[in-house]
Design a protein around this motif. Structure first.
Motif, PDB file in Angstrom:
ATOM      1  N   SER A 321     -18.879  13.504 -21.608  1.00 41.30           N
ATOM      2  CA  SER A 321     -18.475  14.663 -20.820  1.00 41.30           C
ATOM      3  C   SER A 321     -19.493  15.784 -20.920  1.00 41.30           C
ATOM      4  O   SER A 321     -19.929  16.145 -22.015  1.00 41.30           O
ATOM      5  N   LYS A 322     -19.878  16.335 -19.773  1.00 41.44           N
ATOM      6  CA  LYS A 322     -20.763  17.507 -19.754  1.00 41.44           C
ATOM      7  C   LYS A 322     -19.964  18.795 -19.884  1.00 41.44           C
ATOM      8  O   LYS A 322     -20.433  19.774 -20.452  1.00 41.44           O
ATOM      9  N   THR A 323     -18.761  18.789 -19.361  1.00 43.33           N
ATOM     10  CA  THR A 323     -17.967  20.017 -19.256  1.00 43.33           C
ATOM     11  C   THR A 323     -16.951  20.192 -20.363  1.00 43.33           C
ATOM     12  O   THR A 323     -16.454  21.301 -20.581  1.00 43.33           O
ATOM     13  N   GLY A 324     -16.597  19.089 -21.053  1.00 46.51           N
ATOM     14  CA  GLY A 324     -15.526  19.156 -22.034  1.00 46.51           C
ATOM     15  C   GLY A 324     -14.148  19.068 -21.407  1.00 46.51           C
ATOM     16  O   GLY A 324     -13.130  19.120 -22.104  1.00 46.51           O
ATOM     17  N   ARG A 325     -14.101  18.933 -20.075  1.00 44.92           N
ATOM     18  CA  ARG A 325     -12.829  18.814 -19.366  1.00 44.92           C
ATOM     19  C   ARG A 325     -12.713  17.504 -18.599  1.00 44.92           C
ATOM     20  O   ARG A 325     -11.630  16.954 -18.445  1.00 44.92           O
ATOM     21  N   ILE A 327     -14.406  13.478 -17.546  1.00 42.13           N
ATOM     22  CA  ILE A 327     -15.294  12.351 -17.850  1.00 42.13           C
ATOM     23  C   ILE A 327     -16.308  12.340 -16.712  1.00 42.13           C
ATOM     24  O   ILE A 327     -16.060  11.793 -15.630  1.00 42.13           O
ATOM     25  N   ASP A 328     -17.450  12.981 -16.933  1.00 41.40           N
ATOM     26  CA  ASP A 328     -18.364  13.269 -15.820  1.00 41.40           C
ATOM     27  C   ASP A 328     -19.827  13.060 -16.182  1.00 41.40           C
ATOM     28  O   ASP A 328     -20.712  13.656 -15.575  1.00 41.40           O
ATOM     29  N   GLN A 329     -20.089  12.189 -17.174  1.00 41.54           N
ATOM     30  CA  GLN A 329     -21.471  12.002 -17.605  1.00 41.54           C
ATOM     31  C   GLN A 329     -21.812  10.519 -17.717  1.00 41.54           C
ATOM     32  O   GLN A 329     -20.983   9.697 -18.104  1.00 41.54           O
ATOM     33  N   HIS A 330     -23.048  10.206 -17.360  1.00 44.32           N
ATOM     34  CA  HIS A 330     -23.566   8.845 -17.491  1.00 44.32           C
ATOM     35  C   HIS A 330     -23.757   8.529 -18.972  1.00 44.32           C
ATOM     36  O   HIS A 330     -24.212   9.372 -19.747  1.00 44.32           O
ATOM     37  N   GLY A 332     -25.985   6.885 -20.466  1.00 47.42           N
ATOM     38  CA  GLY A 332     -27.372   7.028 -20.894  1.00 47.42           C
ATOM     39  C   GLY A 332     -27.835   8.452 -21.084  1.00 47.42           C
ATOM     40  O   GLY A 332     -28.898   8.694 -21.656  1.00 47.42           O
ATOM     41  N   HIS A 333     -27.046   9.431 -20.599  1.00 47.03           N
ATOM     42  CA  HIS A 333     -27.441  10.833 -20.686  1.00 47.03           C
ATOM     43  C   HIS A 333     -26.720  11.598 -21.790  1.00 47.03           C
ATOM     44  O   HIS A 333     -26.975  12.777 -21.999  1.00 47.03           O
ATOM     45  N   VAL A 334     -25.833  10.914 -22.506  1.00 50.03           N
ATOM     46  CA  VAL A 334     -25.004  11.592 -23.511  1.00 50.03           C
ATOM     47  C   VAL A 334     -25.834  11.976 -24.741  1.00 50.03           C
ATOM     48  O   VAL A 334     -26.621  11.171 -25.240  1.00 50.03           O
ATOM     49  N   GLU A 335     -25.646  13.203 -25.201  1.00 48.22           N
ATOM     50  CA  GLU A 335     -26.212  13.647 -26.486  1.00 48.22           C
ATOM     51  C   GLU A 335     -25.100  13.903 -27.509  1.00 48.22           C
ATOM     52  O   GLU A 335     -25.343  13.850 -28.712  1.00 48.22           O
ATOM     53  N   ASP A 336     -23.887  14.192 -27.006  1.00 42.47           N
ATOM     54  CA  ASP A 336     -22.732  14.420 -27.881  1.00 42.47           C
ATOM     55  C   ASP A 336     -21.521  13.720 -27.284  1.00 42.47           C
ATOM     56  O   ASP A 336     -21.085  14.082 -26.191  1.00 42.47           O
ATOM     57  N   PHE A 337     -21.012  12.716 -27.972  1.00 44.19           N
ATOM     58  CA  PHE A 337     -19.762  12.090 -27.556  1.00 44.19           C
ATOM     59  C   PHE A 337     -18.583  12.891 -28.094  1.00 44.19           C
ATOM     60  O   PHE A 337     -18.575  13.294 -29.263  1.00 44.19           O
ATOM     61  N   TYR A 408     -14.191   8.645 -13.244  1.00 41.52           N
ATOM     62  CA  TYR A 408     -14.422  10.085 -13.099  1.00 41.52           C
ATOM     63  C   TYR A 408     -13.055  10.721 -12.993  1.00 41.52           C
ATOM     64  O   TYR A 408     -12.353  10.576 -11.986  1.00 41.52           O
ATOM     65  N   ASP A 409     -12.659  11.418 -14.060  1.00 39.40           N
ATOM     66  CA  ASP A 409     -11.283  11.917 -14.116  1.00 39.40           C
ATOM     67  C   ASP A 409     -11.206  13.007 -15.178  1.00 39.40           C
ATOM     68  O   ASP A 409     -12.134  13.188 -15.972  1.00 39.40           O
ATOM     69  N   ALA A 410     -10.095  13.729 -15.209  1.00 37.03           N
ATOM     70  CA  ALA A 410      -9.826  14.629 -16.328  1.00 37.03           C
ATOM     71  C   ALA A 410      -9.726  13.785 -17.598  1.00 37.03           C
ATOM     72  O   ALA A 410      -9.255  12.636 -17.557  1.00 37.03           O
TER      73      ALA A 410
END
Length: 428
Positions: A321-325, A327-330, A332-337, A408-410
């Motif tokens: 998640s980019k937003t913390g709200r 599930i909106d991140q690929h 391969g791009h995650v730095e913090d799960f 892609y969902d809350a």
């Protein structure tokens, strides 16, 4: 620094029992004269509830020697088995410590179970824990009941402004707190827990990470305050700039600077001069870590580690998640799960785990090494939820029993969907 004395003239607080004094005289971290005795750190606590800018939570490194690093994470049962092996080979073993690789109290059930198992075998073994102190007000009384008489608390500052520069975030009671707010909550709990433990005769050592140009001039104030709250001693440690951490380029502290500060603070409170900044799986005397001799000595299949969750009432999900709200991140791009726990009572955020981004550009380099580290970090999760995930990482996760879903969902709705789709709900 003073000379070594094997008697009990160590300026113990009045509340200290004779039994605790005797055990302290054989505790190599609390008494420089106890160097002939061995200690064992059991790595049963992988989760952490704060994010320090000097820490990189890749805890699967075989070759580094610093706090937060271990070659394996054990269940309490696995740690007990390893303890029996070590005890048989090291007759001078006097101390069992729980120092991570995360925080002992952020993993309290595992910490408690490990202590109980070892206590059943040897009621006289000295048990100590290390903690950032965030959860001390909640668990301090229970630690006393468990017979823990030595607790190390890391308190780097008593100024929330400085704390805001040291801590990226604090996760407390279901909320991620940042800046001075998070630092203030952490500080309040640290001092409250320290004061309570000291009043119950627990010897508290306060670790202080010396960050040049940030808290170095402030440290004497920290020592004054923790002494007021009942600390037995402080251990001022130099920053080890961990690669990949926010502080990786911070300047090093020289031994001269370090010891000058220790000498200054020793006029007010007992100081530790012989700290080795040990790994979370250290074994042996402080001067000789022999943990490598015991690596892999206990076999714990992944299925055994996850058996408490599979088909049960508690499940962990790693969310991209980019937003913390959302599930909106690929993947391969995650730095913090973000790691969430699903129970019949609800869904709560329980951890935030930093990784090396799987993809760093058009091409992904070192994919196998990175994927191996990611899988180890998420080994206790049932599934990874991301907006997109490639075939190779999906396959490798599944090989280790970790499922993956693209959606892609809350976040909470996505987890509910995953539980239904993967048929993970407990069958009553």
């Amino acid at each position: 620094m003073g000379g070594c004395s094997v008697d009990l003239d160590m300026n113990f607080p009045e509340e200290t029992s004779l039994d605790t004094m005797l055990k302290t005289s054989k505790h190599p971290c609390y008494s420089e004269c106890a160097h002939e005795y061995a200690r064992m750190h059991i790595p049963v606590a992988p989760k952490c509830n704060i994010s320090c800018n000097y820490c990189n939570r890749k805890y699967d490194c075989l070759h580094e020697s610093r706090p937060g690093v271990t070659s394996e994470v054990l269940t309490p049962q696995g740690a007990y088995k390893k303890y029996l092996l070590v005890k048989e080979k090291l007759p001078n073993l006097k101390v069992i410590g729980i120092a991570g690789p995360g925080d002992a109290l952020a993993n309290f059930e595992e910490t408690k179970k490990a202590i109980e198992l070892i206590r059943e075998n040897d009621p006289e073994m000295t048990i100590c824990i290390s903690t950032n102190g965030l959860m001390l007000p909640e668990y301090a009384e229970e630690l006393v009941q468990l017979g823990v008489r030595h607790v190390t608390i890391t308190i780097n500052t008593i100024d929330p402004k400085i704390g805001a520069s040291i801590y990226k975030w604090v996760y407390y009671k279901g909320k991620i707190l940042v800046g001075e707010e998070g630092a203030q909550v952490l500080l309040n709990n640290q001092l409250k827990g320290l004061t309570y433990l000291a009043s119950k005769g627990v010897l508290c050592k306060v670790n202080i990470v010396m960050v040049k140009g940030l808290n170095d001039e402030h440290i004497p104030e920290v020592v004054d305050k923790v002494k007021e709250c009942g600390a037995f001693m402080t251990n001022i440690m130099p920053l080890i700039p961990a690669e990949g951490s926010e502080f990786e380029d911070m300047p090093l502290v020289s031994n001269k600077e370090l010891n000058e500060l220790r000498d200054k603070c020793s006029l007010n409170l007992k100081q530790m001069y012989h700290c080795k900044q040990c790994r979370a799986d250290a074994i042996g005397q402080l001067s000789q870590d022999i943990s490598i001799e015991f690596r892999g000595s206990v076999s714990e299949p992944q299925e055994e580690k996850k058996s408490d969750n599979i088909g049960g009432s508690e499940l962990l999900f790693a969310v991209a998640s980019k937003t913390g709200r959302l599930i909106d991140q690929h993947f391969g791009h995650v730095e913090d799960f973000l790691v969430y726990k699903y129970t019949e009572q609800g869904i709560v955020l329980v951890d935030k785990r930093s990784i090396d981004k799987y993809c760093t550009g058009k091409e992904c380099d070192d994919k196998d090494d990175k994927m191996s580290s990611i899988i180890d970090l998420l080994a206790d999760c049932e599934a990874v939820l991301s907006m997109r995930i490639g075939y190779e990482p999906k396959k490798k996760l599944l090989e280790r029993g970790i499922k993956s879903l693209e959606l892609y969902d809350a976040i909470e709705d996505g987890i509910e969907h995953a539980v239904e789709k993967l048929n993970l709900k407990q069958i009553s």
